[in-house]
Design an enzyme around this catalytic site. Structure first.
Site, PDB file in Angstrom:
ATOM      1  N   LYS A  29       0.817  -1.227   0.000  1.00 19.74           N
ATOM      2  CA  LYS A  29       0.000   0.000   0.000  1.00 19.74           C
ATOM      3  C   LYS A  29       0.848   1.273   0.000  1.00 19.74           C
ATOM      4  O   LYS A  29       0.479   2.264  -0.623  1.00 19.74           O
ATOM      5  CB  LYS A  29      -0.960   0.001   1.188  1.00 19.74           C
ATOM      6  CG  LYS A  29      -2.068  -1.027   1.053  1.00 19.74           C
ATOM      7  CD  LYS A  29      -3.044  -0.973   2.219  1.00 19.74           C
ATOM      8  CE  LYS A  29      -4.070  -2.081   2.110  1.00 19.74           C
ATOM      9  NZ  LYS A  29      -5.038  -2.094   3.206  1.00 19.74           N
ATOM     10  N   GLU A  74      -7.003  13.262  -1.215  1.00 18.19           N
ATOM     11  CA  GLU A  74      -6.577  13.780   0.090  1.00 18.19           C
ATOM     12  C   GLU A  74      -6.445  12.652   1.121  1.00 18.19           C
ATOM     13  O   GLU A  74      -5.514  12.615   1.916  1.00 18.19           O
ATOM     14  CB  GLU A  74      -7.585  14.818   0.567  1.00 18.19           C
ATOM     15  CG  GLU A  74      -7.110  15.542   1.807  1.00 18.19           C
ATOM     16  CD  GLU A  74      -7.943  16.782   2.063  1.00 18.19           C
ATOM     17  OE1 GLU A  74      -7.821  17.733   1.284  1.00 18.19           O
ATOM     18  OE2 GLU A  74      -8.722  16.768   3.028  1.00 18.19           O
ATOM     19  N   GLY A 101      -0.022   0.088   8.022  1.00 20.29           N
ATOM     20  CA  GLY A 101      -0.742   0.583   6.843  1.00 20.29           C
ATOM     21  C   GLY A 101      -2.226   0.744   7.083  1.00 20.29           C
ATOM     22  O   GLY A 101      -2.823   1.748   6.661  1.00 20.29           O
ATOM     23  N   THR A 119       5.569  -0.411  18.567  1.00 24.10           N
ATOM     24  CA  THR A 119       6.708   0.481  18.293  1.00 24.10           C
ATOM     25  C   THR A 119       6.190   1.914  18.405  1.00 24.10           C
ATOM     26  O   THR A 119       5.546   2.437  17.484  1.00 24.10           O
ATOM     27  CB  THR A 119       7.266   0.214  16.877  1.00 24.10           C
ATOM     28  OG1 THR A 119       7.511  -1.188  16.736  1.00 24.10           O
ATOM     29  CG2 THR A 119       8.540   0.990  16.625  1.00 24.10           C
ATOM     30  N   MET A 169     -10.017  -5.509  12.920  1.00 24.06           N
ATOM     31  CA  MET A 169     -10.031  -5.422  11.448  1.00 24.06           C
ATOM     32  C   MET A 169      -9.950  -6.805  10.800  1.00 24.06           C
ATOM     33  O   MET A 169     -10.256  -6.968   9.624  1.00 24.06           O
ATOM     34  CB  MET A 169      -8.886  -4.540  10.949  1.00 24.06           C
ATOM     35  CG  MET A 169      -9.110  -3.078  11.245  1.00 24.06           C
ATOM     36  SD  MET A 169      -7.956  -2.081  10.300  1.00 24.06           S
ATOM     37  CE  MET A 169      -8.301  -0.463  10.989  1.00 24.06           C
TER      38      MET A 169
HETATM   39  P1  NAP Z   1       1.183  -3.673   8.810  1.00 23.81           P
HETATM   40  O1  NAP Z   1       1.384  -2.416   8.028  1.00 23.81           O
HETATM   41  O2  NAP Z   1       2.165  -4.780   8.670  1.00 23.81           O
HETATM   42  O3  NAP Z   1       1.148  -3.209  10.370  1.00 23.81           O
HETATM   43  C1  NAP Z   1       1.045  -4.166  11.390  1.00 23.81           C
HETATM   44  C2  NAP Z   1       0.739  -3.469  12.726  1.00 23.81           C
HETATM   45  O4  NAP Z   1       0.482  -4.496  13.686  1.00 23.81           O
HETATM   46  C3  NAP Z   1       1.870  -2.639  13.280  1.00 23.81           C
HETATM   47  O5  NAP Z   1       1.319  -1.579  14.012  1.00 23.81           O
HETATM   48  C4  NAP Z   1       2.584  -3.655  14.201  1.00 23.81           C
HETATM   49  O6  NAP Z   1       3.317  -3.066  15.238  1.00 23.81           O
HETATM   50  C5  NAP Z   1       1.403  -4.369  14.778  1.00 23.81           C
HETATM   51  N1  NAP Z   1       1.656  -5.729  15.256  1.00 23.81           N
HETATM   52  C6  NAP Z   1       1.952  -6.824  14.501  1.00 23.81           C
HETATM   53  N2  NAP Z   1       2.006  -7.931  15.296  1.00 23.81           N
HETATM   54  C7  NAP Z   1       1.737  -7.508  16.566  1.00 23.81           C
HETATM   55  C8  NAP Z   1       1.660  -8.164  17.819  1.00 23.81           C
HETATM   56  N3  NAP Z   1       1.848  -9.489  17.924  1.00 23.81           N
HETATM   57  N4  NAP Z   1       1.367  -7.438  18.905  1.00 23.81           N
HETATM   58  C9  NAP Z   1       1.174  -6.089  18.808  1.00 23.81           C
HETATM   59  N5  NAP Z   1       1.231  -5.409  17.650  1.00 23.81           N
HETATM   60  C10 NAP Z   1       1.518  -6.110  16.537  1.00 23.81           C
HETATM   61  O7  NAP Z   1      -0.232  -4.323   8.552  1.00 23.81           O
HETATM   62  P2  NAP Z   1      -1.592  -3.546   8.161  1.00 23.81           P
HETATM   63  O8  NAP Z   1      -1.701  -3.409   6.691  1.00 23.81           O
HETATM   64  O9  NAP Z   1      -1.661  -2.326   9.010  1.00 23.81           O
HETATM   65  O10 NAP Z   1      -2.721  -4.598   8.606  1.00 23.81           O
HETATM   66  C11 NAP Z   1      -3.077  -4.767   9.983  1.00 23.81           C
HETATM   67  C12 NAP Z   1      -4.267  -5.716  10.082  1.00 23.81           C
HETATM   68  O11 NAP Z   1      -5.441  -5.103   9.548  1.00 23.81           O
HETATM   69  C13 NAP Z   1      -4.053  -7.001   9.303  1.00 23.81           C
HETATM   70  O12 NAP Z   1      -4.510  -8.044  10.117  1.00 23.81           O
HETATM   71  C14 NAP Z   1      -4.921  -6.826   8.085  1.00 23.81           C
HETATM   72  O13 NAP Z   1      -5.375  -8.055   7.564  1.00 23.81           O
HETATM   73  C15 NAP Z   1      -6.079  -5.999   8.641  1.00 23.81           C
HETATM   74  N6  NAP Z   1      -6.791  -5.194   7.618  1.00 23.81           N
HETATM   75  C16 NAP Z   1      -8.132  -5.438   7.422  1.00 23.81           C
HETATM   76  C17 NAP Z   1      -8.833  -4.697   6.483  1.00 23.81           C
HETATM   77  C18 NAP Z   1     -10.306  -4.956   6.277  1.00 23.81           C
HETATM   78  O14 NAP Z   1     -10.861  -4.471   5.272  1.00 23.81           O
HETATM   79  N7  NAP Z   1     -10.988  -5.661   7.153  1.00 23.81           N
HETATM   80  C19 NAP Z   1      -8.195  -3.701   5.725  1.00 23.81           C
HETATM   81  C20 NAP Z   1      -6.830  -3.466   5.971  1.00 23.81           C
HETATM   82  C21 NAP Z   1      -6.152  -4.243   6.911  1.00 23.81           C
HETATM   83  P3  NAP Z   1       4.855  -2.571  15.011  1.00 23.81           P
HETATM   84  O15 NAP Z   1       4.740  -1.244  14.350  1.00 23.81           O
HETATM   85  O16 NAP Z   1       5.424  -2.546  16.355  1.00 23.81           O
HETATM   86  O17 NAP Z   1       5.494  -3.605  14.118  1.00 23.81           O
END
Ligand code: NAP
Length: 280
Positions: free
Chosen positions: A65, A77, A130, A153, A223
């Site tokens: 992304k 925006e 993201g 973090t 999510m």
């Molecule tokens: P990402 O960019 O890889 O970010 C992951 C986030 O999770 C970071 O803040 C990370 O913390 C944290 N994290 C990962 N493992 C963790 C743990 N064990 N304990 C605490 N924090 C943890 O991923 P993303 O794109 O943001 O996606 C996040 C989630 O949202 C995913 O599960 C994704 O499938 C879901 N999502 C769902 C939708 C929907 O339409 N339903 C849309 C988008 C995303 P650090 O910064 O410390 O690494």
């Protein structure tokens, strides 16, 4: 027939093709939508191939992304605020326009489908990746009283909040809303809405926050959806909160992308209902 797809890695699990096929059927749009696996080290080439093969647009999922936003010539925006794009549209000469519909999808699912108003409420968001970046601006626009971001973090939460705090389009909203990045130990209790935007459910990890943050009857939104959302949902129920998974966000962000591409809003509530029945 116009062609769309979702680029990601992995992408095999994606439900977007089924959702968009149903939207197209229900609105009578002549389009198809496929899964496109992009190599981790060459998203740009995969995207260009899709444009050259006649694609009209695409969704972008993990982990591309941020890169998708960088490759676009213009951005909405909401994509600019997120610095990340989940929706790309292509011009006739191959120009790339970026948008981000994740936040609109989340806010619509919470307010319309779950019936929980965000105005004047205290919201806690877990995560600063993201997904969190995509939803923070739209959550602010919904007018909460307080919006707190906490992340494993901490520096990433600070960056995300600082970027939004200085964005001119949010100045008016920030007169009403207190926007903060806090470490776990600084969190107060009693939030009305707690949103899990971390990947903790994906890795089967523990819920990354103390349950005292939940006000009785709070909305606890993950999510994630399907079996992976069960641990968070069980945690919410055990602490007197109302759980909701991210299936509605998935369908609503897809509906918003569909509207960006086709200029038609599909009946997302009907498709969400059908998806829930299929998952059950
Ligand atoms: P990402 O960019 O890889 O970010 C992951 C986030 O999770 C970071 O803040 C990370 O913390 C944290 N994290 C990962 N493992 C963790 C743990 N064990 N304990 C605490 N924090 C943890 O991923 P993303 O794109 O943001 O996606 C996040 C989630 O949202 C995913 O599960 C994704 O499938 C879901 N999502 C769902 C939708 C929907 O339409 N339903 C849309 C988008 C995303 P650090 O910064 O410390 O690494």
């Amino acid at each position: 027939m116009d062609h769309y797809g979702v680029l990601g890695n992995p992408v095999e699990h994606s439900k977007s093709p089924a959702i968009h096929a149903r939207f197209a059927e229900l609105t009578g749009q002549a389009m198809d939508y496929c899964k496109l696996l992009a190599p981790l080290d060459n998203f740009a080439q995969a995207l260009q191939q899709w444009i050259d093969s006649g694609g009209r647009g695409c969704n972008v999922t993990v982990p591309f992304k941020f890169e998708a936003f960088q490759l676009a010539g213009t951005a909405s925006e909401r994509a600019t605020l997120a610095q990340a794009a989940n929706t790309l549209s292509f011009g006739d000469a191959g120009q790339i326009a970026a948008d981000n519909t994740d936040g609109a999808g989340l806010v619509r699912d919470i307010q319309l489908n779950a019936g929980v108003s965000l105005a004047g409420r205290d919201i806690l968001m877990l995560g600063a990746g993201g997904a969190a970046a995509g939803v923070l601006g739209p959550l602010l626009m919904a007018g909460p009283r307080r919006l707190v971001v906490t992340n494993r973090t901490h520096a990433k939460a600070l960056d995300l909040v600082a970027r939004h705090a200085k964005h001119p389009s949010l100045h008016a909203m920030l007169q009403k809303t207190e926007l903060l990045a806090l470490e776990q130990q600084g969190l107060q209790a009693n939030f009305d809405v707690v949103i899990n935007a971390t990947a903790s459910s994906l890795s089967g990890g523990a819920v990354p926050v103390d349950p005292r943050v939940l006000k009785p009857g709070a909305l606890a939104y993950d999510m994630m959806y399907g079996a992976a959302a069960k641990a968070f949902s069980d945690w919410a129920l055990a602490h007197g909160a109302v759980p909701r998974d991210g299936l509605g966000m998935l369908v609503e962000q897809a509906a918003e992308s569909f509207a960006v591409w086709r200029g038609v809003r599909p009946p997302s509530a009907q498709v969400l209902q059908e998806m829930r029945e299929a998952l059950a």
